[in-house]
Design a protein around this motif. Structure first.
Motif, PDB file in Angstrom:
ATOM      1  N   GLY A 141       0.826  -1.211   0.000  1.00  0.00           N
ATOM      2  CA  GLY A 141       0.000   0.000   0.000  1.00  0.00           C
ATOM      3  C   GLY A 141       0.854   1.253   0.000  1.00  0.00           C
ATOM      4  N   SER A 142       0.279   2.359   0.450  1.00  0.00           N
ATOM      5  CA  SER A 142       1.018   3.624   0.442  1.00  0.00           C
ATOM      6  C   SER A 142       1.391   4.001   1.877  1.00  0.00           C
ATOM      7  N   GLU A 151       0.671   2.236   5.261  1.00  0.00           N
ATOM      8  CA  GLU A 151      -0.190   1.093   4.880  1.00  0.00           C
ATOM      9  C   GLU A 151      -1.330   0.864   5.875  1.00  0.00           C
ATOM     10  N   LEU A 162      -4.381  -0.165   3.845  1.00  0.00           N
ATOM     11  CA  LEU A 162      -4.236  -1.543   3.354  1.00  0.00           C
ATOM     12  C   LEU A 162      -4.658  -2.524   4.446  1.00  0.00           C
ATOM     13  N   ARG A 210       4.668   5.768  -2.259  1.00  0.00           N
ATOM     14  CA  ARG A 210       4.883   4.338  -2.009  1.00  0.00           C
ATOM     15  C   ARG A 210       6.392   4.142  -1.843  1.00  0.00           C
ATOM     16  N   ARG A 215      -3.681   1.843  -1.802  1.00  0.00           N
ATOM     17  CA  ARG A 215      -2.450   2.219  -2.511  1.00  0.00           C
ATOM     18  C   ARG A 215      -2.283   3.719  -2.672  1.00  0.00           C
ATOM     19  N   ASN A 216      -3.297   4.495  -2.332  1.00  0.00           N
ATOM     20  CA  ASN A 216      -3.215   5.927  -2.629  1.00  0.00           C
ATOM     21  C   ASN A 216      -3.205   6.791  -1.371  1.00  0.00           C
TER      22      ASN A 216
END
Ligand code: FMN
Length: 413
Positions: free
Chosen positions: A58-59, A62, A65, A194, A311-312
């Motif tokens: 993830g980013s 996380e 995530l 990331r 992820r963002n």
């Protein structure tokens, strides 16, 4: 919220349609890959670390995530007893066409790094399983090549670029190639952070540097299966739709190169897209009810509630958190689809119970693609379908229209 209907009504209506393919377990994979986590570990074994982590992680910290999975586990299901569930169907109709289960394959830019022309494998897996496939703007396989898969429903995901003419040309290409639904992604105004990509030396387009060379050297199978065919067919893997000036640049997914910046996308863009695209238009990444209301006014057909699979925007809400508000704002004017974190059929049931019409699956089918291309992706779909079937039977749902909030239990806050 799914309107309650007489059990069996939708099912009967759908049966009148021509036979529609449905996900089937792949015998060669069935003994070894019993769930999506097995496919994930299989993908991890087969790929360089940098590529696997680009797909899997993830980013920032996380948090989102992790929360995506934790959210599904926090909501519990209730048995429904003594209901005859001996005939069960997952078929639904979306935008006037049947689907074998309430799921479509999400747009993922990296499928072509999981397998040579991985997007083609995903499109074929979707077609043979009776679910739509979404091609992403940053895919490594071009629109027209995907259109060679004649069967199946194809959707196109758009990252709108600063140069609108280039983006509109892409939308025209998708339209002319027979893609039926357009998903405009609205949750990536600037490149996400990331950190593991930088640590792993992972870049997009894929380029060599000492870190990634050392990494790739540990995955000779991936080099042979994935990288070698690209090198033999025109060079390093790169985004098929990017304009030439961005193809060689370190664009870091979206927005890194000037032409590809997406930070001036606005609701005003919908009208122009509508001139080009007559099919359904969905906006992806929606979290706020007033965005739904604006979407209705601008004439979009649906929204995808999504945190981009964690992820963002880190610490973004999960789809479960905001579904009830979004569904209430959408009423019967917009279709609500949800994604992020689905790894079990029971997760799909929970999203549908809160009012989603269907879900998108990102990583599960990517892991499957990394393990065995088309077969692996089809197997991932079959696993999710079987788990959803089990969850439906236990909760007394014969068909998707039977799924309602009554199947859920949440701890009072
Ligand atoms: C490797 C990868 C690449 C992705 N690329 C895109 C993309 O190009 N466009 C987009 O709208 N979403 C993209 N997504 C987000 C997915 O469409 C989807 O929202 C997300 O994967 C759902 O979460 P899940 O992976 O937990 O199912 C990507 C996701 C992954 C994992």
């Amino acid at each position: 919220m799914n309107a309650p209907t007489a059990p069996g009504a939708t099912e009967t209506a759908l049966r009148r349609n021509a036979p529609w393919p449905s996900p089937k377990p792949v015998p060669a994979l069935a003994g070894r890959y019993l769930n999506i986590e097995d496919l994930r570990l299989g993908a991890k074994r087969r790929m360089p670390r940098g590529v696997f982590e680009f797909i899997d992680r993830g980013s920032e910290d996380e948090a989102t995530l992790r929360d995506n999975r934790a959210g599904f586990q926090r909501i519990k299901l209730r048995n429904k007893v003594l209901v005859d569930v001996s005939t069960r169907s997952q078929e639904i109709e979306l935008f006037g066409k049947p689907m074998s289960m309430p799921l479509a394959i999400a747009p993922t830019g990296a499928a072509g790094l999981a397998w040579y022309e991985g997007e083609l494998e995903l499109a074929r897996a979707a077609a043979r399983s009776g679910v739509p496939f979404t091609l992403a703007t940053p895919s490594l396989t071009a629109i027209e090549r995907i259109a060679t898969v004649e069967e199946g429903r194809k959707w196109f995901q758009l990252y709108m670029w600063r140069d609108r003419e280039l983006s509109h040309a892409l939308v025209r290409r998708a339209r002319d190639a027979g893609f039926e639904t357009l998903i405009l992604t609205g949750d990536t105004p600037v490149p996400p952070i990331r950190e593991y990509n930088r640590r792993n030396g992972f870049n997009s387009p894929f380029t060599f540097n000492p870190t990634i060379v050392a990494d790739v050297a540990t995955s000779p199978g991936w080099m042979w299966r994935v990288l070698r065919p690209y090198l033999l067919n025109g060079g390093m893997p790169k985004q098929a739709h990017y304009p030439n000036d961005a193809k060689g640049a370190q664009v870091r997914m979206v927005g890194g190169a000037e032409t590809l910046r997406g930070d001036n996308l606005s609701w005003d863009d919908i009208a122009r897209l509508r001139d080009i695209w007559k099919g359904p238009i969905l906006v992806k990444g929606v979290h706020q009810p007033d965005d739904v209301e604006r979407g209705i006014r601008e004439g979009v057909d649906g929204v995808v509630i999504s945190n981009h699979g964690g992820r963002n925007l880190d610490t973004a809400v999960t789809s479960l958190d905001v579904l009830p508000e979004i569904v209430a704002a959408a009423g019967d004017k917009l279709v609500v689809i949800a994604d992020s974190g689905v790894r079990r059929g029971g997760d799909i049931l929970k999203l549908l119970a809160l009012g989603a019409k269907a879900v998108l699956s990102g990583r599960p089918t990517l892991y499957g693609t990394a393990v065995a291309g088309e077969d692996g992706a089809a197997h991932a779909l079959a696993l999710l379908k079987r788990e959803l079937d089990t969850a439906m039977a236990y909760t007394g749902c014969r068909e998707v229209a039977d799924i309602s909030p009554r199947v859920l239990w949440r701890e009072a806050r």
